[in-house]
Design an enzyme around this catalytic site. Sequence first.
Site, PDB file in Angstrom:
ATOM      1  N   SER A 163       0.843  -1.195   0.000  1.00 43.50           N
ATOM      2  CA  SER A 163       0.000   0.000   0.000  1.00 43.50           C
ATOM      3  C   SER A 163       0.881   1.249   0.000  1.00 43.50           C
ATOM      4  CB  SER A 163      -0.947  -0.071   1.204  1.00 43.50           C
ATOM      5  OG  SER A 163      -1.994   0.836   1.055  1.00 43.50           O
ATOM      6  N   ASP A 328      -8.551  -6.704  -4.660  1.00 40.28           N
ATOM      7  CA  ASP A 328      -8.165  -5.364  -4.183  1.00 40.28           C
ATOM      8  C   ASP A 328      -8.712  -4.323  -5.152  1.00 40.28           C
ATOM      9  OD1 ASP A 328      -6.908  -3.018  -3.383  1.00 40.28           O
ATOM     10  OD2 ASP A 328      -4.913  -3.901  -3.224  1.00 40.28           O
ATOM     11  N   HIS A 361      -7.974  -5.306  -0.296  1.00 42.52           N
ATOM     12  CA  HIS A 361      -6.666  -4.650  -0.200  1.00 42.52           C
ATOM     13  C   HIS A 361      -5.848  -5.144   1.003  1.00 42.52           C
ATOM     14  CE1 HIS A 361      -3.676  -1.540  -0.445  1.00 42.52           C
ATOM     15  NE2 HIS A 361      -3.998  -1.081   0.750  1.00 42.52           N
TER      16      HIS A 361
HETATM   17  N1  LIG Z   1      -5.174  -0.918   6.245  1.00 42.01           N
HETATM   18  C1  LIG Z   1      -3.834  -0.460   6.060  1.00 42.01           C
HETATM   19  C2  LIG Z   1      -3.531  -0.260   4.620  1.00 42.01           C
HETATM   20  C3  LIG Z   1      -4.213   0.952   4.051  1.00 42.01           C
HETATM   21  O1  LIG Z   1      -3.706   1.227   2.819  1.00 42.01           O
HETATM   22  C4  LIG Z   1      -3.589   0.777   6.873  1.00 42.01           C
HETATM   23  O2  LIG Z   1      -4.488   1.221   7.547  1.00 42.01           O
HETATM   24  O3  LIG Z   1      -2.488   1.292   6.849  1.00 42.01           O
END
Ligand SMILES: N[C@@H](CCO)C(=O)O
Length: 388
Positions: A163, A328, A361
């Site tokens: 991410s 995702d 994701h």
């Molecule tokens: N759920 C993760 C990934 C978000 O992109 C976060 O809160 O950092």
Amino acid sequence: MTQSPAPPHSESPPADAAAFRHQSVSFPDGLSLDCGAAIAPLTVAFRTYGTLDAARGNAVLVCHAMTGDQYVAESHPVTGKPGWWEAVVGPGKPVDTDRFFVICANVLGGCMGSTGPREEMPGEGRPYGTDFPSITIRDMVRAQKRLVDHLGVPRLLAVIGGSMGGMQVLEWAATFPEMVHAAAPIATAPHHSAQNIAFDEVGRAAIHSDPDWKGGRYWEDGRIPARGLSVARMVAHITYLSEQALTRKFGRRLRGAPALTFLEDVFEVESYLRHQGSTFVNRFDANSYLTITRAMDFFDLAAEHDGNLAAAFRGTPTRFFVASFDSDWLFPTSESRALVRALNAAAANVSFVEIKSDKGHDAFLLHEPEFHAALGGFLRGAAERAGC
Ligand SMILES: N[C@@H](CCO)C(=O)O
Ligand SMILES: CC(=O)SCCNC(=O)CCNC(=O)[C@H](O)C(C)(C)COP(=O)(O)OP(=O)(O)OC[C@H]1O[C@@H](n2cnc3c(N)ncnc32)[C@H](O)[C@@H]1OP(=O)(O)O
């Protein structure tokens, strides 16, 4: 029926960020930022796992996602929960701490001890708040580079992350190619999409509309904008899952007897989202949320290279492992494929895997044996080629 958000667990600020500096380094000369401003001093809070070998060649930098932090492989000091990537980082795990020296730093702009909006603004006797300058993903990476140099690591065996962590991986490879032997950008993209910017803006609007936000000066009466921040997290959390995952977990199940006059949760999925929102405010700072989402929104690696993504990697010595998850919808496989095409155009050495998963994701954070095997294999191969 209009429902108000669940009352957050706490309306007081989480423990002082200074408490998380038990492993941190401060650079008095600070850091020059892409926006033209500078911050000084620069503090980087970090954790390490494993041992740096004599040749100083086995270091793996793990970059955390938007609301992650340096507690990648040990219990979290605020929540008491396991480290956010304990499935991946540890002895005998894909990122094997018996073999690798793992470094993870809280990002610039974060709220777990690195310089960010919650930290004291020099000479002001108060937090930076919204006076914290605009930062970019590249600024975060430059701050990490200072840490890596400080630790005496001449070249990273690998930089990995999912991410927003994957954005940092790409920026590391583009900005310091000679420093990165192998790179694993996971569930990420070379720019933030219009849809992702749109979701971020809803989150920011929720924070701004909370009367307790007070233009970002919420430290003055000790009340944090917990409602706005929890709504921001609730919206964002939906994007971290998938329609299939929500259906599998909750379906249309009700909590207790249905009563259409309820002001509280009616469906299990509502209760779950409220829980995600209310627990989040205990560990995250609203001004950090604003700062970091903006950094993600402005991330556009091609734009940093005259609109040519391949130019970011031309002649790169780095080997890449790109991974995506088919459910995702925040960072869809199509964006990973576009990245792979650019890497191929740059004649980079790249392997790519799309993992089948219904988890959306956040699959990169969860139990995904196929993904773990692929990542572990890539790292072992990188280590063998590098002779460590
Ligand atoms: N759920 C993760 C990934 C978000 O992109 C976060 O809160 O950092
Ligand atoms: C890369 C990074 O650094 S990310 C930083 C940490 N990660 C995140 O914040 C990502 C956000 N995602 C999550 O929080 C996810 O929970 C994950 C990805 C960490 C874990 O996912 P899973 O293991 O599938 O857990 P799940 O999504 O089911 O959530 C479990 C929580 O929801 C609660 N819950 C489950 N169902 C319900 C319900 N019907 N009502 C209320 N609460 C519920 C559980 O009690 C549990 O609470 P707890 O976390 O306080 O113990």
